[in-house]
Scaffold this active site. Structure first.
Site, PDB file in Angstrom:
ATOM      1  N   GLU A   5       0.817  -1.219   0.000  1.00 32.83           N
ATOM      2  CA  GLU A   5       0.000   0.000   0.000  1.00 32.83           C
ATOM      3  C   GLU A   5       0.849   1.266   0.000  1.00 32.83           C
ATOM      4  O   GLU A   5       0.499   2.255  -0.647  1.00 32.83           O
ATOM      5  CB  GLU A   5      -0.959  -0.058   1.201  1.00 32.83           C
ATOM      6  CG  GLU A   5      -1.998  -1.160   1.044  1.00 32.83           C
ATOM      7  CD  GLU A   5      -2.644  -1.610   2.340  1.00 32.83           C
ATOM      8  OE1 GLU A   5      -3.456  -2.556   2.287  1.00 32.83           O
ATOM      9  OE2 GLU A   5      -2.339  -1.039   3.407  1.00 32.83           O
ATOM     10  N   GLU A  57      -4.460 -10.192   2.522  1.00 31.91           N
ATOM     11  CA  GLU A  57      -5.540 -10.120   3.505  1.00 31.91           C
ATOM     12  C   GLU A  57      -6.668 -11.127   3.274  1.00 31.91           C
ATOM     13  O   GLU A  57      -7.244 -11.640   4.224  1.00 31.91           O
ATOM     14  CB  GLU A  57      -6.101  -8.697   3.550  1.00 31.91           C
ATOM     15  CG  GLU A  57      -5.142  -7.666   4.104  1.00 31.91           C
ATOM     16  CD  GLU A  57      -4.215  -7.043   3.067  1.00 31.91           C
ATOM     17  OE1 GLU A  57      -3.545  -6.049   3.385  1.00 31.91           O
ATOM     18  OE2 GLU A  57      -4.157  -7.563   1.926  1.00 31.91           O
TER      19      GLU A  57
END
Length: 319
Positions: A157, A178
């Site tokens: 990210e 995730e």
């Protein structure tokens, strides 16, 4: 481990777990190079700024052994981004790592909930992590991620929020793991990846939770280019030095116009964070996180290096 503690902490932007104190990845050390990785009761300096020149900075992530990102990292990264936004001379920053094998990885599962919940929202009104990444993307300074090692979760990210990404062909690994742990990402990849690599490839990255090596990342457009590892530093340094010689206002003007066509609005990032909060409260996510911790997440090198393999071993309590 109390499952509702995991959900509550993740919903606030951190993950709480009752592991022994010695298992924490957030150990402090002296600033002295000779004692760089020695345990110390006070938080260590995990984000270092090196001013190569007044116009060209290096921001180095240094939290061995795995460069895990935690609540103690947030104010340090926020301070670095604030300096990027406000320094009148800096024109280009390069994010790199001092930890072999790890650019930056996932959120820390160890610290208590209060370490994160006590932090106020950032200047954008978003929670601290998405706030910092949104500000980095819009800063009037060129940001470059130099990826050598694993960029997993928050590391991916941070790279996506940077203006450019360059990777080691042999050593870079990017992933959004995730889904394998039963929750959605919260730091912006669902908003950023489709704009960068297209819908189908973004879904492949996000729904598989698998590793993307440097060569494939280049082919997909996840990174600008992948270089043989021996050539990566020289290329990035030469590019940063070249950019640092140009007029700052011109650089900022060009970036602003490109941002209008390419960056997601804050409400998309906020919606992603809300999805993250909802997902981590589901029993399936709590169950899978607990299993990962028992397997050795944050304590065993093999689990950190082969996270997609271990998420593939988890069972589903709904079955």
């Amino acid at each position: 481990m109390k499952l509702h503690h995991i959900a509550a902490t993740l919903a606030a932007g951190a993950i709480a777990a009752t592991l022994p104190a010695h298992a924490s990845a957030a150990q402090d050390v002296s600033n002295s190079p000779a004692q760089e990785h020695v345990d110390h009761p006070i938080h260590r300096k995990e984000v270092r700024i090196t001013r190569v020149t007044p116009e060209y900075w290096r921001i180095t992530m240094d939290n061995p052994p795995y460069n895990i990102f935690g609540p103690e990292t947030i104010p340090q990264l926020n301070d670095a981004i604030t300096q990027i936004e406000t320094d009148p001379r800096v024109k280009v920053v390069v994010f790199d790592s001092a930890v072999p094998g790890f650019f930056l990885t996932h959120y820390n599962f160890v610290p208590p909930l209060s370490d994160t919940t006590s932090m106020a929202a950032g200047r954008t009104g978003l929670p601290p992590l998405p706030d910092m990444l949104a500000r980095l993307s819009r800063a009037p300074v060129v940001s470059i991620a130099m990826i050598r090692g694993r960029a997993t979760g928050v590391g991916s990210e941070l790279a996506l929020a940077s203006d450019m990404r360059f990777a080691s062909r042999e050593k870079a690994v990017l992933s959004q793991f995730e889904v394998g742990a039963g929750f959605t990402p919260g730091g912006g990849p669902m908003a950023r990846l489709p704009r960068l690599i297209g819908r189908g490839r973004a879904l492949e990255v996000l729904l598989s939770g698998d590793d993307i090596n440097g060569e494939l990342a280049e082919r997909y457009g996840y990174v600008n280019r992948a270089f043989p590892d021996a050539e990566l530093d020289g290329f990035v340094d030469n590019l940063a030095r070249r950019i640092s010689k140009f007029d700052k206002q011109t650089l900022a003007d060009i970036k602003q116009r490109v941002d209008l066509a390419s960056l997601p609005p804050d409400q998309e990032l906020g919606g992603e964070w809300a999805s993250f909060i909802t997902s981590v409260q589901r029993p399936q996510a709590q169950h899978r996180i607990q299993q990962l911790m028992k397997l050795g997440l944050q304590t065993k090198p093999d689990v950190e290096v082969n996270l997609p393999h271990y998420t593939g071993l988890l069972d589903d309590p709904a079955k």
